[in-house]
Design a protein around this motif. Sequence first.
Motif, PDB file in Angstrom:
ATOM      1  N   GLU A 168     -18.838  61.649 -21.413  1.00 27.07           N
ATOM      2  CA  GLU A 168     -17.704  62.327 -20.787  1.00 27.07           C
ATOM      3  C   GLU A 168     -18.182  63.358 -19.764  1.00 27.07           C
ATOM      4  O   GLU A 168     -17.547  63.530 -18.718  1.00 27.07           O
ATOM      5  CB  GLU A 168     -16.816  62.982 -21.842  1.00 27.07           C
TER       6      GLU A 168
ATOM      7  N   THR B 131      -6.491  66.876 -23.854  1.00 24.13           N
ATOM      8  CA  THR B 131      -7.953  66.782 -23.875  1.00 24.13           C
ATOM      9  C   THR B 131      -8.555  67.742 -22.854  1.00 24.13           C
ATOM     10  O   THR B 131      -9.487  68.485 -23.156  1.00 24.13           O
ATOM     11  CB  THR B 131      -8.410  65.343 -23.565  1.00 24.13           C
TER      12      THR B 131
ATOM     13  N   ARG C 179     -13.134  71.726 -27.636  1.00 24.54           N
ATOM     14  CA  ARG C 179     -13.423  70.310 -27.846  1.00 24.54           C
ATOM     15  C   ARG C 179     -14.857  70.015 -27.447  1.00 24.54           C
ATOM     16  O   ARG C 179     -15.315  70.420 -26.395  1.00 24.54           O
ATOM     17  CB  ARG C 179     -12.482  69.454 -26.999  1.00 24.54           C
TER      18      ARG C 179
ATOM     19  N   PHE D  11      -8.662  60.221 -21.639  1.00 25.07           N
ATOM     20  CA  PHE D  11      -8.347  61.640 -21.495  1.00 25.07           C
ATOM     21  C   PHE D  11      -6.843  61.812 -21.449  1.00 25.07           C
ATOM     22  O   PHE D  11      -6.132  60.975 -20.908  1.00 25.07           O
ATOM     23  CB  PHE D  11      -8.932  62.204 -20.189  1.00 25.07           C
ATOM     24  N   SER D  12      -6.372  62.932 -21.984  1.00 26.11           N
ATOM     25  CA  SER D  12      -4.981  63.336 -21.834  1.00 26.11           C
ATOM     26  C   SER D  12      -4.999  64.765 -21.305  1.00 26.11           C
ATOM     27  O   SER D  12      -6.049  65.402 -21.242  1.00 26.11           O
ATOM     28  CB  SER D  12      -4.250  63.284 -23.178  1.00 26.11           C
TER      29      SER D  12
ATOM     30  N   ARG E 154      -8.180  71.365 -23.984  1.00 21.96           N
ATOM     31  CA  ARG E 154      -9.142  71.721 -25.036  1.00 21.96           C
ATOM     32  C   ARG E 154     -10.563  71.850 -24.501  1.00 21.96           C
ATOM     33  O   ARG E 154     -11.328  72.700 -24.955  1.00 21.96           O
ATOM     34  CB  ARG E 154      -9.076  70.711 -26.171  1.00 21.96           C
TER      35      ARG E 154
END
Length: 82
Positions: A61, A46, A55, A42-43, A49
């Motif tokens: 997840e 991420t 996303r 993850f960023s 989004r």
Amino acid sequence: MKIYWDGKSKNIIGGKVKDLRKSQGLTQKELAEQLQLRGQEFSDLTVLRIEQGKRFVPDYEVAAIADFFNISTDELLSCKEK
């Protein structure tokens, strides 16, 4: 792998993730870092989004996010996008 979405947004958990993150006083970057420590890729982008519904979020997840917030996947998936 299952992907949860409602046909409009790319996921149905974005609003709930944002609410949970804010309730714990975390930034998007801090949440991403915590998920990285748990082995997820993850960023902060991420997380952004996901929260914006831009996303797809696959089941593994969803499970990781639910586990981090100490809630069930059913609880996370029951909330619609805001």
